[in-house]
Enzyme design. Structure first.
Site, mmCIF file in Angstrom:
data_model
loop_
_atom_site.group_PDB
_atom_site.id
_atom_site.type_symbol
_atom_site.label_atom_id
_atom_site.label_comp_id
_atom_site.label_asym_id
_atom_site.label_seq_id
_atom_site.Cartn_x
_atom_site.Cartn_y
_atom_site.Cartn_z
ATOM 1 N N HIS A 1 1.030 -71.914 -109.192
ATOM 2 C CA HIS A 1 0.587 -73.113 -108.019
ATOM 3 C C HIS A 1 -0.706 -73.193 -107.944
ATOM 4 O O HIS A 1 -1.381 -71.703 -107.769
ATOM 5 C CB HIS A 1 0.891 -72.357 -106.411
ATOM 6 N N HIS B 1 -4.135 -74.723 -105.276
ATOM 7 C CA HIS B 1 -4.734 -74.285 -103.737
ATOM 8 C C HIS B 1 -5.487 -75.689 -104.114
ATOM 9 O O HIS B 1 -5.939 -75.600 -104.718
ATOM 10 C CB HIS B 1 -5.320 -73.068 -103.713
HETATM 11 P P1 AMP Z 1 -0.996 -66.795 -103.828
HETATM 12 O O1 AMP Z 1 -1.820 -65.932 -103.489
HETATM 13 O O2 AMP Z 1 -2.724 -67.196 -104.774
HETATM 14 O O3 AMP Z 1 0.122 -66.312 -104.935
HETATM 15 O O4 AMP Z 1 -0.891 -67.887 -102.213
HETATM 16 C C1 AMP Z 1 0.410 -67.740 -102.325
HETATM 17 C C2 AMP Z 1 0.747 -68.827 -101.101
HETATM 18 O O5 AMP Z 1 2.023 -68.964 -101.487
HETATM 19 C C3 AMP Z 1 -0.361 -68.187 -99.867
HETATM 20 O O6 AMP Z 1 -1.322 -69.157 -99.770
HETATM 21 C C4 AMP Z 1 0.803 -68.071 -99.108
HETATM 22 O O7 AMP Z 1 0.624 -68.794 -98.132
HETATM 23 C C5 AMP Z 1 2.050 -69.601 -99.125
HETATM 24 N N1 AMP Z 1 3.354 -69.305 -99.710
HETATM 25 C C6 AMP Z 1 4.014 -68.209 -99.851
HETATM 26 N N2 AMP Z 1 5.691 -68.852 -99.305
HETATM 27 C C7 AMP Z 1 5.650 -69.982 -98.828
HETATM 28 C C8 AMP Z 1 6.678 -70.858 -98.374
HETATM 29 N N3 AMP Z 1 7.381 -70.644 -97.851
HETATM 30 N N4 AMP Z 1 5.413 -72.560 -98.405
HETATM 31 C C9 AMP Z 1 4.936 -72.337 -97.944
HETATM 32 N N5 AMP Z 1 3.643 -71.379 -98.672
HETATM 33 C C10 AMP Z 1 3.896 -70.452 -99.003
#
Ligand code: AMP
Ligand code: ZN
Length: 112
Positions: free
Chosen positions: A96, A98
């Site tokens: 993903h 950001h």
């Molecule tokens: P990372 O540390 O780059 O893996 O970030 C994961 C991101 O996914 C975090 O910013 C979380 O807030 C986001 N996240 C986790 N679960 C969900 C969800 N169900 N819907 C939207 N965002 C999510």
């Protein structure tokens, strides 16, 4: 596979979707750093920058520019940051990108 973002793609868990096409989806981060914080994911499960195919990666970057500018315009933000975690700093193990809008003015997030 027990992957939260695959479940979002399938519609098994809810998301606030802001863009979708054959390859990718963009939706609001559930725990935003700033208002409008968005994630772009490939629909097909893949781990990170090393495993994603280059066609999808380039498509994500092209769309990131458009989506980021759309967010900046609609939320009257002043800039944005693109970020993508790999390895132990990556919490969700589905690639993903950001998009984090940034604001000159002070922003307060209401959590109800
Ligand atoms: P990372 O540390 O780059 O893996 O970030 C994961 C991101 O996914 C975090 O910013 C979380 O807030 C986001 N996240 C986790 N679960 C969900 C969800 N169900 N819907 C939207 N965002 C999510
Ligand atoms: Zn997945």
């Amino acid at each position: 596979m027990d992957c939260i973002f695959c479940k979002i793609v399938k519609g098994d868990i809810p998301s606030y979707k802001i863009y979708e096409d054959d390859l990718i989806m963009a939706f609001l981060d559930v725990n935003p750093v700033f208002p409008g914080h968005t994630l772009i994911i490939p629909k097909e499960h893949t781990l990170d920058i090393n495993s994603i195919d280059e066609e999808t990666l380039c498509h994500i970057m092209k769309k990131a520019k458009d989506i980021a500018n759309m967010i900046v315009n609609s939320l009257d933000a002043d800039g944005f940051t693109l970020a993508q975690n790999n390895g132990f700093v990556q919490e969700v193990k589905h690639y993903h990108l950001h998009i984090i809008p940034k604001y000159k003015r002070k922003m307060v997030i209401n959590i109800e």
